[in-house]
Design an enzyme around this catalytic site. Structure first.
Site, PDB file in Angstrom:
ATOM      1  CG  ASP A  45     -56.041 -50.309  -8.019  1.00  0.00           C
ATOM      2  OD1 ASP A  45     -57.162 -49.474  -8.847  1.00  0.00           O
ATOM      3  OD2 ASP A  45     -56.916 -51.459  -7.178  1.00  0.00           O
TER       4      ASP A  45
ATOM      5  CG  ASP B 133     -52.844 -43.832   5.709  1.00  0.00           C
ATOM      6  OD1 ASP B 133     -53.320 -44.802   5.449  1.00  0.00           O
ATOM      7  OD2 ASP B 133     -52.750 -42.733   4.958  1.00  0.00           O
TER       8      ASP B 133
ATOM      9  NE  ARG C 203     -49.526 -46.275  -2.745  1.00  0.00           N
ATOM     10  CZ  ARG C 203     -50.183 -45.923  -1.228  1.00  0.00           C
ATOM     11  NH1 ARG C 203     -49.957 -45.378  -0.850  1.00  0.00           N
ATOM     12  NH2 ARG C 203     -51.975 -46.432  -1.998  1.00  0.00           N
TER      13      ARG C 203
ATOM     14  CE  LYS D 144     -52.430 -44.650  -5.537  1.00  0.00           C
ATOM     15  NZ  LYS D 144     -53.438 -45.306  -6.223  1.00  0.00           N
TER      16      LYS D 144
ATOM     17  CG  PHE E  76     -53.610 -40.841   1.443  1.00  0.00           C
ATOM     18  CD1 PHE E  76     -52.494 -41.445   1.930  1.00  0.00           C
ATOM     19  CD2 PHE E  76     -54.525 -41.571   0.600  1.00  0.00           C
ATOM     20  CE1 PHE E  76     -51.658 -42.632   1.048  1.00  0.00           C
ATOM     21  CE2 PHE E  76     -53.857 -42.413   0.251  1.00  0.00           C
ATOM     22  CZ  PHE E  76     -52.772 -42.810   0.568  1.00  0.00           C
TER      23      PHE E  76
HETATM   24  P1  IMP Z   1     -56.787 -46.480  -5.708  1.00  0.00           P
HETATM   25  O1  IMP Z   1     -57.978 -46.222  -6.880  1.00  0.00           O
HETATM   26  O2  IMP Z   1     -55.809 -46.642  -5.504  1.00  0.00           O
HETATM   27  O3  IMP Z   1     -56.313 -45.119  -5.725  1.00  0.00           O
HETATM   28  O4  IMP Z   1     -57.365 -46.389  -4.235  1.00  0.00           O
HETATM   29  C1  IMP Z   1     -58.232 -45.973  -3.720  1.00  0.00           C
HETATM   30  C2  IMP Z   1     -59.175 -45.433  -2.516  1.00  0.00           C
HETATM   31  O5  IMP Z   1     -57.891 -46.318  -1.140  1.00  0.00           O
HETATM   32  C3  IMP Z   1     -58.383 -43.959  -2.544  1.00  0.00           C
HETATM   33  O6  IMP Z   1     -58.869 -43.498  -2.389  1.00  0.00           O
HETATM   34  C4  IMP Z   1     -57.569 -44.052  -1.506  1.00  0.00           C
HETATM   35  O7  IMP Z   1     -58.412 -42.919  -0.883  1.00  0.00           O
HETATM   36  C5  IMP Z   1     -56.922 -45.513  -0.394  1.00  0.00           C
HETATM   37  N1  IMP Z   1     -56.058 -46.062  -0.179  1.00  0.00           N
HETATM   38  C6  IMP Z   1     -55.042 -46.524  -0.962  1.00  0.00           C
HETATM   39  N2  IMP Z   1     -54.298 -46.432  -0.088  1.00  0.00           N
HETATM   40  C7  IMP Z   1     -54.169 -46.335   0.483  1.00  0.00           C
HETATM   41  C8  IMP Z   1     -53.868 -45.888   2.318  1.00  0.00           C
HETATM   42  O8  IMP Z   1     -52.453 -45.775   2.055  1.00  0.00           O
HETATM   43  N3  IMP Z   1     -54.366 -44.883   3.005  1.00  0.00           N
HETATM   44  C9  IMP Z   1     -55.295 -44.475   3.142  1.00  0.00           C
HETATM   45  N4  IMP Z   1     -55.896 -45.029   1.620  1.00  0.00           N
HETATM   46  C10 IMP Z   1     -55.289 -45.294   0.996  1.00  0.00           C
END
Ligand code: IMP
Length: 178
Positions: A59, A137, A164, A8, A134
């Site tokens: 987030d 994806d 993002r 991220k 990640f």
């Molecule tokens: P967070 O609470 O913003 O850290 O993200 C929540 C979850 O969504 C994390 O475990 C990430 O792995 C997943 N996530 C967020 N953005 C992406 C992305 O761009 N690709 C894949 N998974 C994502």
């Protein structure tokens, strides 16, 4: 890169650098409330941080249409527990595979606070494909692409259309106007 926050951070840093804006990561814990809307989650985390420099919190999550937005705010929990395999199993029989990623970035400096949101619509594939990116994806196929998952795309390709990149571009455009 290992953890999801490394990815991220790299994605956000790349977008901001295109606008000449530097991003540094602070090694501090954030408070994460339970709410459906990622904007509220990011805004609250930012509000309670007692740090006196320009600061942002992102987030993000995956919202699956058929499951009323699940895992949404529980995206990291669902990854840690059932993982992509579990999501695919849950959706094995589903024809309706629509989903979206949402990213919300809350920013504040001494004067103002703002929040920007980015979304990308797509589908949940039937298998995991690709080793780039990640989290979700390998199972997320963006509508605007050519049928490949984000996991099969290069970082540049993902950055073209990702939730993002969209949220951070809005923030960057706002910042350069300040
Ligand atoms: P967070 O609470 O913003 O850290 O993200 C929540 C979850 O969504 C994390 O475990 C990430 O792995 C997943 N996530 C967020 N953005 C992406 C992305 O761009 N690709 C894949 N998974 C994502």
């Amino acid at each position: 890169m290992g953890t999801s926050s490394d990815h991220k951070y790299a994605e956000a840093k790349e977008v901001l650098s295109e606008y000449g804006i530097e991003l540094e990561r602070l090694n501090i814990e954030r408070v994460e409330i339970q709410a459906d809307d990622p904007e509220l989650i990011a805004e609250y985390s930012l509000k309670v941080l007692d740090v006196d420099i320009p600061l942002l919190i992102e987030d993000a999550g995956l919202y699956i249409d058929k499951y009323y937005g699940f895992p949404g705010p529980y995206s990291s929990y669902a990854l840690r527990t059932i993982n992509n395999e579990g999501i695919l199993k849950l959706m094995e029989e589903d024809k309706d595979r629509g989903a979206k990623y949402i990213s919300a970035v809350a920013y504040r400096d001494g004067e103002t606070s703002v929040t920007f949101r980015g979304e990308v619509r797509g589908f949940i594939g039937y298998d995991e494909k690709g080793t780039n990116g990640f989290g979700y994806d390998p199972i997320f196929i963006p509508e605007e692409g050519d049928g490949r998952t984000f996991g099969e795309m290069s970082a540049e390709e993902k950055a073209h259309i990702s939730h993002r990149a969209r949220a951070f571009r809005k923030l960057a455009e706002w910042l350069v106007k300040q």
